[in-house]
Design a protein around this motif. Structure first.
Motif, PDB file in Angstrom:
ATOM      1  N   HIS A 135      31.270  45.828 -22.800  1.00  0.00           N
ATOM      2  CA  HIS A 135      31.709  45.316 -24.096  1.00  0.00           C
ATOM      3  C   HIS A 135      33.209  45.513 -24.295  1.00  0.00           C
ATOM      4  O   HIS A 135      33.765  46.561 -23.952  1.00  0.00           O
ATOM      5  CB  HIS A 135      30.933  46.004 -25.212  1.00  0.00           C
ATOM      6  CG  HIS A 135      29.449  45.898 -25.036  1.00  0.00           C
ATOM      7  ND1 HIS A 135      28.766  44.717 -25.211  1.00  0.00           N
ATOM      8  CD2 HIS A 135      28.512  46.814 -24.664  1.00  0.00           C
ATOM      9  CE1 HIS A 135      27.479  44.916 -24.972  1.00  0.00           C
ATOM     10  NE2 HIS A 135      27.307  46.183 -24.628  1.00  0.00           N
ATOM     11  N   GLN A 136      33.815  44.477 -24.829  1.00  0.00           N
ATOM     12  CA  GLN A 136      35.261  44.485 -25.045  1.00  0.00           C
ATOM     13  C   GLN A 136      35.568  44.745 -26.516  1.00  0.00           C
ATOM     14  O   GLN A 136      34.982  44.116 -27.396  1.00  0.00           O
ATOM     15  CB  GLN A 136      35.864  43.137 -24.622  1.00  0.00           C
ATOM     16  CG  GLN A 136      35.619  42.793 -23.162  1.00  0.00           C
ATOM     17  CD  GLN A 136      36.047  41.384 -22.816  1.00  0.00           C
ATOM     18  OE1 GLN A 136      36.778  40.739 -23.569  1.00  0.00           O
ATOM     19  NE2 GLN A 136      35.583  40.886 -21.677  1.00  0.00           N
ATOM     20  N   LYS A 137      36.473  45.670 -26.753  1.00  0.00           N
ATOM     21  CA  LYS A 137      36.870  45.988 -28.119  1.00  0.00           C
ATOM     22  C   LYS A 137      37.406  44.738 -28.822  1.00  0.00           C
ATOM     23  O   LYS A 137      38.131  43.939 -28.231  1.00  0.00           O
ATOM     24  CB  LYS A 137      37.945  47.081 -28.127  1.00  0.00           C
ATOM     25  CG  LYS A 137      37.437  48.455 -27.737  1.00  0.00           C
ATOM     26  CD  LYS A 137      36.582  49.059 -28.852  1.00  0.00           C
ATOM     27  CE  LYS A 137      36.195  50.489 -28.525  1.00  0.00           C
ATOM     28  NZ  LYS A 137      35.340  51.075 -29.587  1.00  0.00           N
ATOM     29  N   GLU A 220      31.610  43.139 -28.559  1.00  0.00           N
ATOM     30  CA  GLU A 220      31.386  44.423 -29.215  1.00  0.00           C
ATOM     31  C   GLU A 220      30.431  44.244 -30.401  1.00  0.00           C
ATOM     32  O   GLU A 220      29.590  45.092 -30.675  1.00  0.00           O
ATOM     33  CB  GLU A 220      32.714  44.999 -29.713  1.00  0.00           C
ATOM     34  CG  GLU A 220      32.573  46.330 -30.437  1.00  0.00           C
ATOM     35  CD  GLU A 220      33.905  46.838 -30.985  1.00  0.00           C
ATOM     36  OE1 GLU A 220      34.006  48.051 -31.252  1.00  0.00           O
ATOM     37  OE2 GLU A 220      34.842  46.024 -31.165  1.00  0.00           O
ATOM     38  N   CYS A 240      25.096  45.784 -28.362  1.00  0.00           N
ATOM     39  CA  CYS A 240      26.069  45.316 -29.350  1.00  0.00           C
ATOM     40  C   CYS A 240      25.742  45.868 -30.734  1.00  0.00           C
ATOM     41  O   CYS A 240      24.590  46.148 -31.047  1.00  0.00           O
ATOM     42  CB  CYS A 240      26.051  43.788 -29.429  1.00  0.00           C
ATOM     43  SG  CYS A 240      26.287  42.941 -27.855  1.00  0.00           S
TER      44      CYS A 240
END
Length: 292
Positions: A135-137, A220, A240
């Motif tokens: 997951h990407q901020k 995210e 998520c």
């Protein structure tokens, strides 16, 4: 270990069976294989004549487990269990037949069935998703559904929710996609809104198979319209944080009550609340089956 899945051809049902199979594959110390057999290849009369023979023309390998999802698969699962008496029968739904006729019955808790004997309750339907921890901020996915037997699409509510998401996340990458049920006139209306310039829009018709599950691994936060209950649980399983976009309800039943319970669990109260639950139901169920 070999699993035979009796298929009714419905993608949502297959997703549940695949989720459990893949979880068992991850958990088992032995090799686990999967064979999908359509209902049409298992006529009931032929199954009766095959009782106790431990073989059937439609089955390539002797099963250790027989899976079924969907009302039309139940009788076949039961009868195929008589053909292969050493196999364990597994129904992934609330069956119409007596529960005791199957080795394992796996049912979402919102069906209101008590957990006892051979019944395993789950939070939502099983799925093949795992949390890959990619997951990407500040990456947000918005997944839109549409009208259903419980919900009526409300364009203004959805537009307002999307606007709030954009305004609350000025520095985020926001990806939006639709579903087959999203009204065709909605995207043109959305693109006219001033805040739409902050969105990366991918209509469902332009996305390849598996695209949305890959996006869940990168996001995210995932926002889902409340008609898409299975997608809410898929996003939670992917790890998520999940927000629910409310639309109009046509009727109240156990599913809408479940949605209310989920919304009440929002742990991050912003203008719109977020769910932050950790789910790994397929793995938990696989562990229970393998122990028995």
């Amino acid at each position: 270990m070999h699993i035979v899945y009796i298929s009714d051809g419905k993608a949502g049902h297959r997703s549940q069976a695949l989720g459990l199979y893949k979880a068992m594959q991850r958990q088992s110390e032995t090799n686990v294989t999967f064979e999908e057999v359509s209902l049409e290849k298992l006529p009931v009369v032929r199954l009766f004549f095959s009782f106790g023979k431990n073989q059937h023309i439609a089955i390539k390998n002797t099963p250790d487990y027989i899976f079924g999802v969907g009302s039309h698969t139940q009788l076949r699962v039961l009868l195929l269990g008589k053909v292969f008496p050493e196999a364990k029968t597994v129904i992934l739904m609330k069956p119409n037949l007596p529960f005791a006729w199957f080795n394992h019955v796996i049912i979402p808790a919102h069906d209101g069935v008590p957990e006892k004997c051979n019944v395993i309750l789950t939070q939502g339907a099983l799925n093949p998703i795992i949390n890959e921890r990619r997951h990407q901020k500040k990456r947000i996915l918005i997944a839109l559904g549409g009208s259903s037997k419980r919900h009526q699409w409300n364009e203004q509510k959805v537009l307002s929710a999307i606007q709030q998401i954009v305004e609350n996340n000025h520095d985020a990458d926001i990806v939006l996609t639709t579903s087959r049920r999203t009204p065709s006139e909605f995207l043109p209306t959305l693109k006219e809104a001033p805040f739409s310039s902050a969105l990366q829009i991918f209509p469902v018709e332009e996305t390849p198979q598996g695209w949305i599950f890959e996006e869940m691994q990168k996001a995210e936060v995932v926002w889902v319209t409340e008609d898409s209950v299975s997608m809410i649980y898929e996003a939670l399983t992917a790890g998520c944080k999940v927000g629910v976009i409310e639309i109009d309800r046509v009727k109240d039943d156990r599913i809408t009550h479940l949605l209310d319970q989920l919304i009440e669990q929002c742990t991050e109260q912003q203008v719109l609340g977020l769910l932050n639950l950790s789910l790994n139901e397929a793995t938990r169920v696989a562990q229970l089956l393998l122990k028995t």
